[in-house]
Design a protein around this motif. Structure first.
Motif, PDB file in Angstrom:
ATOM      1  N   ASP A  24       0.502  -1.910   0.118  1.00 26.73           N
ATOM      2  CA  ASP A  24       0.042   0.091  -0.082  1.00 26.73           C
ATOM      3  C   ASP A  24       1.161   1.045  -0.019  1.00 26.73           C
ATOM      4  OD1 ASP A  24      -2.490   1.817   0.465  1.00 26.73           O
ATOM      5  OD2 ASP A  24      -1.739   1.876   2.652  1.00 26.73           O
ATOM      6  N   SER A  25       1.839   0.994   0.935  1.00 28.28           N
ATOM      7  CA  SER A  25       2.863   2.326   0.860  1.00 28.28           C
ATOM      8  C   SER A  25       4.136   2.326   0.840  1.00 28.28           C
ATOM      9  CB  SER A  25       2.766   3.184   2.169  1.00 28.28           C
ATOM     10  OG  SER A  25       3.487   4.266   1.936  1.00 28.28           O
ATOM     11  N   LEU A  26       4.810   2.323   0.000  1.00 27.09           N
ATOM     12  CA  LEU A  26       6.452   2.418   0.384  1.00 27.09           C
ATOM     13  C   LEU A  26       7.066   3.293   1.198  1.00 27.09           C
ATOM     14  CD1 LEU A  26       6.920   2.682  -3.870  1.00 27.09           C
ATOM     15  CD2 LEU A  26       6.576   0.768  -2.692  1.00 27.09           C
ATOM     16  N   ALA A  27       6.234   4.002   2.240  1.00 30.75           N
ATOM     17  CA  ALA A  27       7.292   5.295   2.857  1.00 30.75           C
ATOM     18  C   ALA A  27       8.309   3.916   4.293  1.00 30.75           C
ATOM     19  CB  ALA A  27       6.569   5.793   3.662  1.00 30.75           C
ATOM     20  N   ASP A  28       8.571   4.134   4.147  1.00 31.28           N
ATOM     21  CA  ASP A  28       9.352   3.868   4.827  1.00 31.28           C
ATOM     22  C   ASP A  28       9.870   2.080   4.614  1.00 31.28           C
ATOM     23  OD1 ASP A  28      10.982   5.938   6.542  1.00 31.28           O
ATOM     24  OD2 ASP A  28       8.714   5.714   7.310  1.00 31.28           O
ATOM     25  N   ARG A  29       9.038   1.462   3.677  1.00 31.55           N
ATOM     26  CA  ARG A  29       9.150  -0.176   3.334  1.00 31.55           C
ATOM     27  C   ARG A  29      10.486  -0.071   2.759  1.00 31.55           C
ATOM     28  NH1 ARG A  29       5.056  -4.030   2.883  1.00 31.55           N
ATOM     29  NH2 ARG A  29       6.133  -5.828   2.687  1.00 31.55           N
ATOM     30  N   PRO A  30      11.225  -1.724   3.106  1.00 30.51           N
ATOM     31  CA  PRO A  30      12.135  -1.927   2.518  1.00 30.51           C
ATOM     32  C   PRO A  30      12.204  -2.638   1.530  1.00 30.51           C
ATOM     33  CG  PRO A  30      11.918  -2.938   4.463  1.00 30.51           C
ATOM     34  CD  PRO A  30      11.132  -1.873   4.598  1.00 30.51           C
ATOM     35  N   VAL A  31      12.580  -2.264   0.669  1.00 33.30           N
ATOM     36  CA  VAL A  31      12.466  -2.566  -1.265  1.00 33.30           C
ATOM     37  C   VAL A  31      13.337  -3.038  -1.683  1.00 33.30           C
ATOM     38  CG1 VAL A  31       9.944  -2.464  -0.654  1.00 33.30           C
ATOM     39  CG2 VAL A  31      11.101  -1.113  -1.828  1.00 33.30           C
ATOM     40  N   VAL A  32      13.617  -3.722  -2.793  1.00 31.89           N
ATOM     41  CA  VAL A  32      14.249  -3.754  -4.089  1.00 31.89           C
ATOM     42  C   VAL A  32      14.203  -3.282  -4.934  1.00 31.89           C
ATOM     43  CG1 VAL A  32      16.450  -5.107  -5.023  1.00 31.89           C
ATOM     44  CG2 VAL A  32      15.500  -5.926  -2.836  1.00 31.89           C
ATOM     45  N   PRO A  33      14.269  -1.363  -5.037  1.00 30.42           N
ATOM     46  CA  PRO A  33      14.432  -0.897  -6.644  1.00 30.42           C
ATOM     47  C   PRO A  33      14.875  -1.477  -7.444  1.00 30.42           C
ATOM     48  CG  PRO A  33      16.361   0.559  -5.167  1.00 30.42           C
ATOM     49  CD  PRO A  33      15.829  -1.079  -4.274  1.00 30.42           C
ATOM     50  N   MET A  34      14.150  -0.997  -8.767  1.00 28.39           N
ATOM     51  CA  MET A  34      14.624  -1.227  -9.912  1.00 28.39           C
ATOM     52  C   MET A  34      15.384  -0.957 -10.066  1.00 28.39           C
ATOM     53  SD  MET A  34      11.205  -0.205 -11.633  1.00 28.39           S
ATOM     54  CE  MET A  34      12.661   0.099 -14.270  1.00 28.39           C
ATOM     55  N   ARG A  35      16.978  -0.987 -10.352  1.00 33.67           N
ATOM     56  CA  ARG A  35      18.467  -1.199 -11.115  1.00 33.67           C
ATOM     57  C   ARG A  35      18.703  -0.121 -11.608  1.00 33.67           C
ATOM     58  NH1 ARG A  35      21.149  -5.950 -12.165  1.00 33.67           N
ATOM     59  NH2 ARG A  35      19.096  -6.663 -12.448  1.00 33.67           N
ATOM     60  N   LYS A  36      19.283   0.730 -11.875  1.00 36.66           N
ATOM     61  CA  LYS A  36      19.510   1.516 -13.229  1.00 36.66           C
ATOM     62  C   LYS A  36      20.860   2.521 -12.737  1.00 36.66           C
ATOM     63  CE  LYS A  36      18.435   6.258 -11.807  1.00 36.66           C
ATOM     64  NZ  LYS A  36      18.323   7.145 -11.335  1.00 36.66           N
ATOM     65  N   ARG A  37      21.413   2.935 -14.473  1.00 35.57           N
ATOM     66  CA  ARG A  37      23.112   2.513 -14.525  1.00 35.57           C
ATOM     67  C   ARG A  37      22.221   4.052 -16.558  1.00 35.57           C
ATOM     68  NH1 ARG A  37      27.444   0.849 -12.399  1.00 35.57           N
ATOM     69  NH2 ARG A  37      28.594   2.565 -13.582  1.00 35.57           N
ATOM     70  N   LEU A  38      23.536   5.737 -15.836  1.00 34.32           N
ATOM     71  CA  LEU A  38      23.239   6.491 -16.231  1.00 34.32           C
ATOM     72  C   LEU A  38      23.796   6.346 -17.743  1.00 34.32           C
ATOM     73  CD1 LEU A  38      22.948   9.736 -16.659  1.00 34.32           C
ATOM     74  CD2 LEU A  38      25.070  10.187 -15.750  1.00 34.32           C
ATOM     75  N   VAL A  39      23.063   7.044 -18.657  1.00 36.73           N
ATOM     76  CA  VAL A  39      23.368   6.266 -19.772  1.00 36.73           C
ATOM     77  C   VAL A  39      24.084   7.890 -20.597  1.00 36.73           C
ATOM     78  CG1 VAL A  39      22.558   6.503 -22.332  1.00 36.73           C
ATOM     79  CG2 VAL A  39      21.972   4.135 -20.430  1.00 36.73           C
ATOM     80  N   ALA A  40      23.104   8.970 -19.853  1.00 33.28           N
ATOM     81  CA  ALA A  40      23.212   9.937 -20.387  1.00 33.28           C
ATOM     82  C   ALA A  40      23.018  11.660 -19.522  1.00 33.28           C
ATOM     83  CB  ALA A  40      23.066  10.405 -22.312  1.00 33.28           C
TER      84      ALA A  40
END
Length: 390
Positions: free
Chosen positions: A323-339
């Motif tokens: 219901d809420s992501l606030a203060d919830r431990p989750v593994v987010p999507m991984r990302k890397r800078l392209v530009a």
């Protein structure tokens, strides 16, 4: 949608390299919201091919060209389709078709070929929000269905800033190439605006893409939902939801994408606060769990920062039942800078909001075409940018 009261930033040239690869990650981990997952490994590179600017308030077939917030290629015609975010203030809400001459040598021409109004189910055009009848829309994204060549377009709706004004729910509408209404895509329940839940004002559905040969529809809200915690500031970023669905609306998974913190303090004399979010997402043709994500930030006194990321849902926590992501431990999507657009050598960095794949280049690189929304502001630009990715 960003404030149009800006001063545009300058750019310097640099080649940008980033990496991304699948990796096994636990579905749930004791990480703070927005914490990145393990470092990806597969290299992605971006370089500038060129750019082209469209004249301010270009008159075309009785309309004013501007506010271009989404772009996609129509495989049935070979042309590109662009949506304007004019909410029927200047002319009825509409889209454009155009031919783009893009190759390894740059962007040589942008030639508009047609325009059509977006129509309601009863065949009428959408009214101006000034009427206050709750039927207005805020068009922000357009994609061409790879299976039927119909146009799927997203609109943010409206969470009113004043009491008593009508709530307009965000939606994804389906239209024929002549603008005729053909249906509506069912969005996930937590995208709905309620008094204490759902998208913030001007931070709803701006990002939409087809993947897995048109069988998967992925959307992203521009900013964090009300229940998911505060918007980013100069100290911390935030989590926004990305949802993968079947064409009939069944949710396959929902994931938390970490957007960056604000890059600078706002000019204290400005009445406008910073604005940041995800205006566009684009699926990789050969990997249904991998996406390019565009992040767009505006700060009074500093202008725009536009960044492009290579990201994946693979290994991220499925948060559809959270219901809420606030203060919830989750593994987010991984990302890397392209530009980072300030490093590409562009003439200016502006309010870039739309992107789509362009032609494959003789080098084997895939071109990426992006467009900026000038907000119908003379101090901004309608800028087409072509990058080469490999």
């Amino acid at each position: 949608m960003s404030s149009s009261l800006i001063r545009r930033a300058c750019a310097v040239a640099l080649l940008v390299t980033s990496t991304l690869a699948p990796a096994a990650v636990s579905a749930v981990a004791a990480a703070p919201p927005g914490a990145p997952g393990p470092e990806p490994r597969r290299a992605v590179q971006a370089r500038l091919l060129g750019e082209k600017t469209v004249p301010y308030k270009l008159a075309f077939q009785g309309t004013t060209v501007g506010g271009l917030s989404g772009i996609d290629r129509d495989r049935c015609t070979g042309e590109y389709v662009l949506i304007s975010d004019d909410r029927s203030f200047l002319q009825p809400a509409r889209f454009y078709t155009a031919r783009l001459d893009v190759d390894a040598g740059g962007v040589h021409a942008v030639d508009f070929t047609g325009t059509r109004p977006l129509l309601q189910p009863d065949g009428s055009v959408y009214p101006s929000p000034a009427l206050g009848d709750g039927k207005a829309i805020d068009p922000e994204e357009i994609r061409v269905d790879p299976l039927r060549c119909r146009y799927w377009w997203g609109q943010e709706g409206d969470r009113p800033a004043v009491a008593g004004a009508p709530v307009i729910q965000p939606s994804v509408e389906i239209a024929d190439p002549d603008g005729a209404h053909r249906g509506r895509f069912r969005l996930p329940e937590n995208y709905a605006i309620t008094p204490d839940r759902g998208p913030r004002r001007n931070q709803a559905v701006e990002a939409l893409t087809f993947g897995a040969r048109g069988t998967v529809v992925t959307s992203a809200v521009e900013g964090p939902l009300v229940q998911d915690g505060p918007v980013p500031d100069v100290h911390q970023g935030a989590l926004v939801r990305v949802t993968r669905q079947t064409r009939d609306g069944r949710v396959l998974g929902q994931f938390a994408y970490p957007i960056e913190k604000i890059f600078a303090e706002s000019d204290p004399s400005s009445p406008w606060g910073p604005d940041t979010g995800v205006p566009s997402i684009l699926a990789f043709p050969d990997d249904p769990e991998r996406y390019l994500v565009l992040e767009r930030t505006w700060v009074a006194g500093s202008g725009y920062k536009i960044r492009l990321y290579d990201t994946t849902t693979r290994g991220a926590t499925d948060v559809r039942a959270v219901d809420s992501l606030a203060d919830r431990p989750v593994v987010p999507m991984r990302k890397r800078l392209v530009a980072d657009f300030h490093t590409l050598g562009l003439s200016t960095v502006d309010n870039t909001e739309g992107m789509t794949w362009g032609p494959v280049l003789p080098s084997g690189e895939r071109s990426l075409i992006l467009v900026s929304d000038d907000n119908f502001d003379q101090e901004a630009v309608t800028q087409f940018v072509a990058l080469a990715l490999r």
